[in-house]
Design an enzyme around this catalytic site. Structure first.
Site, short mmCIF file in Angstrom:
data_model
loop_
_atom_site.label_atom_id
_atom_site.label_comp_id
_atom_site.label_asym_id
_atom_site.label_seq_id
_atom_site.Cartn_x
_atom_site.Cartn_y
_atom_site.Cartn_z
N CYS A 143 -7.67 -14.20 10.17
CA CYS A 143 -7.40 -13.85 11.57
C CYS A 143 -7.74 -12.40 11.91
O CYS A 143 -7.06 -11.78 12.73
CB CYS A 143 -5.94 -14.16 11.90
SG CYS A 143 -5.48 -15.87 11.58
N LYS A 210 5.55 -15.69 14.36
CA LYS A 210 4.70 -16.78 13.88
C LYS A 210 4.82 -16.84 12.37
O LYS A 210 4.45 -15.89 11.67
CB LYS A 210 3.26 -16.53 14.30
CG LYS A 210 2.27 -17.54 13.75
CD LYS A 210 0.88 -17.31 14.31
CE LYS A 210 -0.12 -18.28 13.68
NZ LYS A 210 -1.46 -18.10 14.25
N ARG A 220 -5.81 -26.62 11.76
CA ARG A 220 -6.95 -26.02 11.05
C ARG A 220 -8.05 -27.03 10.81
O ARG A 220 -9.23 -26.69 10.81
CB ARG A 220 -6.46 -25.37 9.74
CG ARG A 220 -5.59 -24.15 10.04
CD ARG A 220 -5.05 -23.48 8.78
NE ARG A 220 -4.00 -22.52 9.14
CZ ARG A 220 -3.19 -21.94 8.27
NH1 ARG A 220 -3.30 -22.21 6.98
NH2 ARG A 220 -2.27 -21.08 8.69
N LYS A 263 7.00 -19.71 16.69
CA LYS A 263 6.12 -20.78 16.23
C LYS A 263 6.20 -20.89 14.72
O LYS A 263 6.11 -19.85 14.06
CB LYS A 263 4.71 -20.42 16.68
CG LYS A 263 3.59 -21.21 16.07
CD LYS A 263 2.28 -20.59 16.42
CE LYS A 263 1.22 -21.31 15.63
NZ LYS A 263 -0.06 -20.70 15.69
N SER A 290 0.98 -28.35 15.44
CA SER A 290 0.28 -29.58 15.07
C SER A 290 1.01 -30.38 14.00
O SER A 290 1.11 -31.60 14.10
CB SER A 290 -1.14 -29.22 14.61
OG SER A 290 -1.10 -28.31 13.51
N TYR A 329 1.78 -30.87 22.19
CA TYR A 329 0.74 -31.91 22.20
C TYR A 329 1.24 -33.18 22.88
O TYR A 329 0.46 -34.09 23.15
CB TYR A 329 0.28 -32.20 20.76
CG TYR A 329 -0.35 -31.00 20.10
CD1 TYR A 329 -1.69 -30.67 20.34
CD2 TYR A 329 0.38 -30.16 19.25
CE1 TYR A 329 -2.27 -29.55 19.76
CE2 TYR A 329 -0.18 -29.05 18.66
CZ TYR A 329 -1.51 -28.74 18.92
OH TYR A 329 -2.08 -27.63 18.34
C1 PBG Z 1 -4.93 -19.31 15.31
C2 PBG Z 1 -3.85 -20.30 15.64
C3 PBG Z 1 -3.28 -21.27 14.80
C4 PBG Z 1 -2.39 -22.00 15.59
C5 PBG Z 1 -2.42 -21.44 16.86
N1 PBG Z 1 -3.31 -20.38 16.86
C6 PBG Z 1 -3.55 -21.60 13.39
C7 PBG Z 1 -3.19 -20.67 12.31
O1 PBG Z 1 -2.60 -19.62 12.51
O2 PBG Z 1 -3.58 -21.01 11.18
C8 PBG Z 1 -1.59 -23.17 15.12
C9 PBG Z 1 -1.27 -24.21 16.16
C10 PBG Z 1 -0.91 -25.56 15.62
O3 PBG Z 1 -0.76 -25.78 14.41
O4 PBG Z 1 -0.77 -26.46 16.46
N2 PBG Z 1 -4.47 -18.16 14.69
ZN ZN Z 2 -6.00 -16.96 13.55
#
Ligand code: PBG
Ligand code: ZN
Length: 340
Positions: A143, A210, A220, A263, A290, A329
């Protein structure tokens, strides 16, 4: 005589009598501080660089990766049913789209910027959130921008992520939501929004708390953003880190966040509650990610419970903890379910 009558009526124990208070469906609804409404929901959309694509994501039941040409026909009936907001994730599929700097994240011809412009025109009342991160665009899937040793170069990453956020905001996103977790990105984005003269009309929503873990797997798959080496544990929060989450929330409020997000959601209800306490004067969002969604779908399919009942129970738990915005979702289903 009157003393006897009075003593009878007050001697009965009334403290145990709760049932009457929630005997009616409306009286049950009144027990909640916040009731789920359509305006609380943000629906995630995966937008690819192949304009005519519309492909089911295998690990994310009922969710598709769509090209820009498929967005408006898909969204029109949802907007008619009361969809208020979407969050956009870019999914570049072209082999040339990924490099070590995530250069294509703010490509003016790329799927996110094209979708922002298109949706602003097609649905003037739809609130457009743009997720801001580099992992969908970097060759290594992390990221941010990396040092030689594979760790995040925080200052280069913040410079880059904040440029991407400004590009999305200038394209017309009502809200930018950095999910990268680099330290200091909220302040950098806020300053650049001010410098660009658009700070007064763009909401800055921080993915403040997060957590790292296994619940982002289907996302992913959908976004093709699994890191090619290592993991995200040195920038996403450790699951036990309640104090660290509180510090991150406090910091992001201080740096200028307008909304703070927690999150995943259901595994982190205490953090949502902390976020509401720390940020009592601002909206708190929760992302039911997700993996949470896929788990509920899988369990319903296996006969563990009814899908709709569980979707409501999980979402109401998230609201009870303190959120007033839920990224879900299940949004298209809720638009139907909330009508009945
Ligand atoms: C990108 C991002 C992610 C999610 C939202 N923005 C994936 C991650 O951090 O690997 C996850 C959302 C989901 O799992 O529904 N940084
Ligand atoms: Zn990311």
């Amino acid at each position: 005589a009157s003393t006897a009558a009075t003593s009878v009526s007050i001697s009965g124990d009334i403290s145990s009598q709760l049932h009457g208070g929630y005997s009616h469906p409306l009286a049950r609804a009144w027990q909640a501080e916040r009731q789920l409404t359509k305006s609380m929901l943000i629906y995630p959309l995966f937008v690819t660089d192949n304009p005519d694509e519309e492909n089911l994501i295998p690990s994310l039941p009922g969710q598709y990766r769509r090209g820009v040409n498929k967005l408006v026909p898909f969204l029109r009936p949802l907007v008619a049913k009361g969809l208020k907001s979407v969050i956009l994730f870019g999914v570049p599929l072209a082999p040339s789209a990924k490099d070590t700097l995530g250069t294509s994240a703010d490509d003016p011809q790329g799927p996110v910027i094209a979708s922002i412009r298109l949706l602003r025109r097609a649905f003037p009342s739809l609130f457009i959130v743009a997720d801001v991160c580099l992992c969908e665009y970097t060759s290594h899937g992390h990221c941010g921008i990396l040092r030689e040793d594979g760790s995040l170069n925080n200052s280069l990453s913040v410079d880059r992520v904040s440029d991407v956020a400004i590009a999305y905001a200038e394209a017309g996103a009502h809200c930018v939501a950095p999910s990268d977790m680099n330290d200091g990105r909220i302040r950098a984005i806020k300053l650049k929004l001010i410098e660009a003269g658009i700070a007064h009309k763009v909401v800055l929503m921080s993915y403040s708390a997060k957590f790292s873990g296994c619940l982002y797997g289907p996302f992913r798959d959908a976004a093709g953003s699994t890191p090619s080496f290592g993991d995200r544990r040195c920038y996403q929060l450790p699951p036990g880190g309640r104090g660290l989450a509180r510090r991150a929330i406090q910091r992001d409020i201080g740096e200028g966040a307008d909304i703070i997000m927690v999150k995943p959601a259901s595994q982190y209800l205490d953090i949502i509650s902390d976020a509401k306490e720390i940020g009592k004067d601002m909206p708190v969002a929760a992302y039911q990610v997700s993996g949470e969604y896929a788990m509920i779908c899988a369990a319903a399919k296996a006969g563990v419970f009814d899908l709709k009942t569980m979707a409501f129970e999980a979402t109401e738990g998230i609201l009870r903890a303190g959120a007033s915005i839920v990224v879900s979702y299940f949004t298209p289903e809720f638009l139907d379910w909330l009508d009945n």
